[in-house]
Design a protein around this motif. Structure first.
Motif, mmCIF file in Angstrom:
data_model
loop_
_atom_site.group_PDB
_atom_site.id
_atom_site.type_symbol
_atom_site.label_atom_id
_atom_site.label_comp_id
_atom_site.label_asym_id
_atom_site.label_seq_id
_atom_site.Cartn_x
_atom_site.Cartn_y
_atom_site.Cartn_z
ATOM 1 N N ILE A 47 0.818 -1.217 0.000
ATOM 2 C CA ILE A 47 0.000 0.000 0.000
ATOM 3 C C ILE A 47 0.848 1.261 0.000
ATOM 4 C CG2 ILE A 47 -1.640 1.360 1.348
ATOM 5 C CD1 ILE A 47 -2.881 -1.273 2.289
ATOM 6 N N GLY A 48 1.876 1.311 0.857
ATOM 7 C CA GLY A 48 2.649 2.545 0.972
ATOM 8 C C GLY A 48 3.946 2.554 0.202
ATOM 9 N N LEU A 49 4.175 1.563 -0.651
ATOM 10 C CA LEU A 49 5.447 1.476 -1.364
ATOM 11 C C LEU A 49 5.395 2.165 -2.715
ATOM 12 C CD1 LEU A 49 6.399 -2.243 -0.599
ATOM 13 C CD2 LEU A 49 7.314 -0.186 0.460
ATOM 14 N N PRO A 50 6.558 2.568 -3.231
ATOM 15 C CA PRO A 50 6.600 3.184 -4.569
ATOM 16 C C PRO A 50 6.059 2.237 -5.626
ATOM 17 C CG PRO A 50 8.685 3.480 -3.404
ATOM 18 C CD PRO A 50 7.889 2.517 -2.593
ATOM 19 N N LYS A 51 5.576 2.800 -6.736
ATOM 20 C CA LYS A 51 4.964 1.992 -7.786
ATOM 21 C C LYS A 51 5.964 1.053 -8.464
ATOM 22 C CE LYS A 51 1.297 5.326 -8.803
ATOM 23 N NZ LYS A 51 0.676 6.200 -9.833
ATOM 24 N N ASN A 52 7.253 1.401 -8.369
ATOM 25 C CA ASN A 52 8.244 0.543 -9.027
ATOM 26 C C ASN A 52 8.501 -0.751 -8.254
ATOM 27 O OD1 ASN A 52 9.594 2.304 -7.041
ATOM 28 N ND2 ASN A 52 11.448 1.250 -7.679
ATOM 29 N N VAL A 53 7.950 -0.854 -7.037
ATOM 30 C CA VAL A 53 8.089 -2.090 -6.258
ATOM 31 C C VAL A 53 6.937 -3.013 -6.618
ATOM 32 C CG1 VAL A 53 8.215 -3.104 -3.960
ATOM 33 C CG2 VAL A 53 9.227 -0.858 -4.386
ATOM 34 N N SER A 54 7.258 -4.160 -7.215
ATOM 35 C CA SER A 54 6.240 -5.090 -7.678
ATOM 36 C C SER A 54 5.663 -5.914 -6.526
ATOM 37 C CB SER A 54 6.850 -6.031 -8.730
ATOM 38 O OG SER A 54 6.006 -7.128 -8.984
ATOM 39 N N LYS A 55 4.329 -6.016 -6.494
ATOM 40 C CA LYS A 55 3.696 -6.844 -5.476
ATOM 41 C C LYS A 55 4.075 -8.310 -5.665
ATOM 42 C CE LYS A 55 -0.733 -8.330 -3.600
ATOM 43 N NZ LYS A 55 -2.198 -8.308 -3.719
ATOM 44 N N ASP A 56 4.279 -8.720 -6.916
ATOM 45 C CA ASP A 56 4.694 -10.108 -7.180
ATOM 46 C C ASP A 56 6.055 -10.389 -6.559
ATOM 47 O OD1 ASP A 56 2.391 -10.633 -8.571
ATOM 48 O OD2 ASP A 56 3.258 -10.241 -10.543
ATOM 49 N N ASP A 57 6.953 -9.399 -6.624
ATOM 50 C CA ASP A 57 8.268 -9.565 -6.006
ATOM 51 C C ASP A 57 8.137 -9.670 -4.490
ATOM 52 O OD1 ASP A 57 9.520 -9.483 -8.444
ATOM 53 O OD2 ASP A 57 10.008 -7.343 -8.337
#
Length: 262
Positions: A47-57
């Motif tokens: 939720i609070g992470l930058p968009k470049n951080v993938s949820k799949d990762d």
């Protein structure tokens, strides 16, 4: 090793098959049964992470934490695996984020500056300090201070998961998970660490305490907390950041006292 059919077994039976007989099929079933923990934890952190951080990762690293939890969990102690695994999954994800150095140095420097300011001012006044006092101390306007809080909000996800000491892996929240019996020295440190957290929580404002309680004890997301408190998500994020930075200052003081007594 031959694998027995285990489709009829409940969770207790699966744990026994895996831990007592080394049944890999049982281990696989356990991992599959608890994958929802990975999805839940990774979704909350995303939720609070930058968009470049993938949820799949995030989920991939979370699965590694789940596997580690299944390997190390002692089912005979009667503890809740879900709670234990949640910490392991969260820890694995946060470890991967730290290793990826996804927080810019400038943001880390601002967070440290705010943390130090809270520590100095609250030690001086022996009470919670206002945003106006913080702004004056940092020589910025209140609007600029709010902007700083917004910038460091993304970093506060890891704050209490950071090591108590830089050279050690033990985190500030690890004392909440009783995965092994600890020696007397550890128990003494655990007592004073919890005492430091209690004192830190007492310094928070009522709204900050509410946010911390709803987020870490009631497992609500930041958006859900915003609805409960009738505030905007950005305001909740700011309150969370201030609470975490205040607590970091308290725990840093605790760490310094520990080092003086070593």
């Amino acid at each position: 090793m031959g694998e027995r059919k285990i489709s009829h077994l409940n969770h207790a039976g699966l744990w026994e098959e895996w831990k007592e007989r080394g049944n890999l099929e049982a281990k696989k079933r356990l991992i599959e049964n608890y994958l929802h923990i990975v999805d839940y934890v990774s979704s909350r952190l995303a939720i609070g992470l930058p968009k470049n951080v993938s949820k799949d990762d995030l989920a991939s690293n979370g699965v590694m934490g789940l596997i580690d939890a299944v390997d190390k969990f002692d089912y005979k102690r009667g503890l809740q695996f879900e709670t234990y695994a949640s910490f392991r999954v969260r820890g694995a994800i946060l470890d991967s984020l730290r290793q990826g150095d996804w927080v810019p140095r400038s943001v880390r420097e601002k967070a440290k500056k705010i943390e130090d300011a809270y520590q100095q001012l609250e030690q001086k006044h022996l009470r919670s300090v206002t945003d106006a006092e913080m702004s004056e101390y940092l020589n910025v306007s209140e609007k600029e201070f709010q902007h700083m809080l917004q910038e460091v909000a993304v970093m506060s996800l890891c704050s209490l998961e950071d090591p108590i000491r830089e050279e050690e892996s033990e985190t500030r929240l690890s004392v909440m998970v009783d995965d092994k019996a600890k020696n007397p020295d550890y128990k003494v440190n655990e007592f004073f660490l919890k005492e430091a957290l209690v004192k830190g929580l007492e310094k928070l404002t009522e709204k900050e305490r509410t946010v911390v309680s709803l987020l870490y004890y009631e497992d609500l997301s930041l958006s859900e907390i915003a609805e409960v408190m009738s505030l905007s998500p950005s305001r909740i994020s700011q309150l969370h950041s201030k609470a975490i930075l205040r607590l970091r200052g308290t725990l840093e003081k605790h760490r310094e006292l520990l080092m003086q007594n070593d």
